[in-house]
Design an enzyme around this catalytic site. Structure first.
Site, PDB file in Angstrom:
ATOM      1  CG  ASP A   1      -2.127   0.845   1.134  1.00 30.20           C
ATOM      2  OD1 ASP A   1      -3.236   0.298   1.253  1.00 30.20           O
ATOM      3  OD2 ASP A   1      -1.986   2.079   0.927  1.00 30.20           O
TER       4      ASP A   1
ATOM      5  CE1 TYR B   1     -14.230   3.158  -8.495  1.00 29.41           C
ATOM      6  CE2 TYR B   1     -16.618   3.282  -8.349  1.00 29.41           C
ATOM      7  CZ  TYR B   1     -15.422   2.702  -7.968  1.00 29.41           C
ATOM      8  OH  TYR B   1     -15.424   1.658  -7.087  1.00 29.41           O
TER       9      TYR B   1
END
Ligand code: UDP
Length: 333
Positions: free
Chosen positions: A31, A140
């Site tokens: 991450d 998106y």
């Protein structure tokens, strides 16, 4: 089994990481902490890095002998994707392309991917089944649909096995109250309403009350984040069980099959928190379909998955427990 959870410091990722560790998997979180939280990841499990860093990712997969990737890393705000589509195509599509290249280089053949109800756009039929046309109405949704198509093509050509899990509205927090939702800035309904309950905001704006629904406000299918985590576990098990790439793709909706209006969410939050929670009606938010509710029967059939939280109030209770004890999110953890 060694699993790399990309985006595992985020909201749904961190809940899934907890579950996979409890189930005995060797879990690594990759991450960049742009949206994720260090404190959401159990000690010693976090590898900080960029999804687009193909060489690093390949190294990590080789070093940790990763067999499966669970991919949560994405930007996921509809409005932002309309205002800045390049950010979404870069971070979601281009970076996932790089992740898939790293998987090929490291010979990792299984991936569980976070897809979304936004790939359906405005559905013709509700509850939504997986046969519904996928016609996104915002960038998106398009980025997620492009990735689904990449996965289909890679499965056919390269023997990659994948599960695309189309989430409805993720909500709630871990039952023990230790991890939960913390977006900066917050845009999601339930956390915003609970921030009003905590006195952090004056009121919540209901985005439109002139929709063709019984009370005029938008209807969504709120599904508990721990139930989403369970679906990832089930998908991983399914991918392990049917290792051959020739079997049917796994593309399923994850929702409860129950819809709740914005007004009903507000009422549930009032009951659970015991606070009045002032609200006002504002204009519609661009890109919001009136009603999104899943038909979750395919997930039950394919994955044996059934959500445990079916009552909105129970979902809100877990969210309230988290927000009440962490009014500033992970800053209070
Ligand atoms: N919503 C609202 N006020 C807010 C935030 C959201 O009325 O401050 C509505 C939004 O229009 C949608 C629903 O709540 O109908 C859920 O929105 P959210 O952003 O939580 O999730 P989304 O459906 O966009 O994934």
């Amino acid at each position: 089994m060694s699993v790399l959870v990309v985006g595992g410091a985020g909201y749904i990722g961190s809940h899934t990481v907890r579950l996979l560790i409890r189930e005995g998997y060797d879990v690594w979180v990759y991450d960049n902490l742009v949206a994720g939280h260090r404190k959401a990841v159990p000690d010693g499990r976090l590898i900080e890095g960029e999804l687009s860093d193909h060489r690093r990712l390949t190294e990590v997969m080789n070093d940790r002998q990763v067999t499966t990737v669970v991919h949560f890393a994405a930007f996921a705000l509809v409005g932002e994707s309309v205002a800045d589509p390049a950010k979404y195509y870069q971070n979601n599509v281009v970076a996932t392309h790089s992740l898939l290249a790293a998987m090929r280089a490291a010979d990792v053949r299984r991936i569980v991917f976070s897809s979304t109800t936004a790939t359906y756009g405005i559905p013709q039929n509700v509850p939504i089944r997986e046969v519904e046309d996928q016609r996104p109405i915002n960038p998106y949704g398009f980025t997620k649909l492009v990735i689904e198509q990449m996965l289909r093509d890679y499965q056919r050509a390269y023997g990659l096995r994948y599960a695309a899990l189309r989430y409805f509205n993720a909500a709630g927090a871990a039952a023990d109250g230790t991890i939960g939702e913390d977006h900066q800035p917050e845009s999601h309904l339930i956390p915003i309403v609970l921030q009003v309950a905590l006195g952090q905001r004056e009121s919540v704006t209901v985005f439109g009350n002139d929709y063709p629904t019984p009370d005029g406000t938008c209807i969504r299918d709120y599904v508990h984040v721990d139930d989403l985590a369970t679906a990832h576990l089930a998908a991983m098990r399914k991918l392990d069980a049917d290792a051959a790439a020739t079997v049917e793709p796994i593309e399923v909706n994850l929702g409860t099959g129950r819809g709740h209006s914005v007004q009903q969410v507000l009422d549930a939050c009032r009951r659970v928190s015991g606070h009045e929670i002032p609200s006002e009606v504002g204009s519609r938010r661009a890109g919001d379909p009136p009603e999104l509710v899943a038909d979750p029967s395919l997930a039950r059939q394919v994955l044996g998955w059934q959500p445990r939280y079916l009552k909105l109030e129970e979902i809100v209770e877990t969210a309230w427990n988290w927000h009440r004890t962490h009014p500033h999110g992970y800053a209070d953890a």
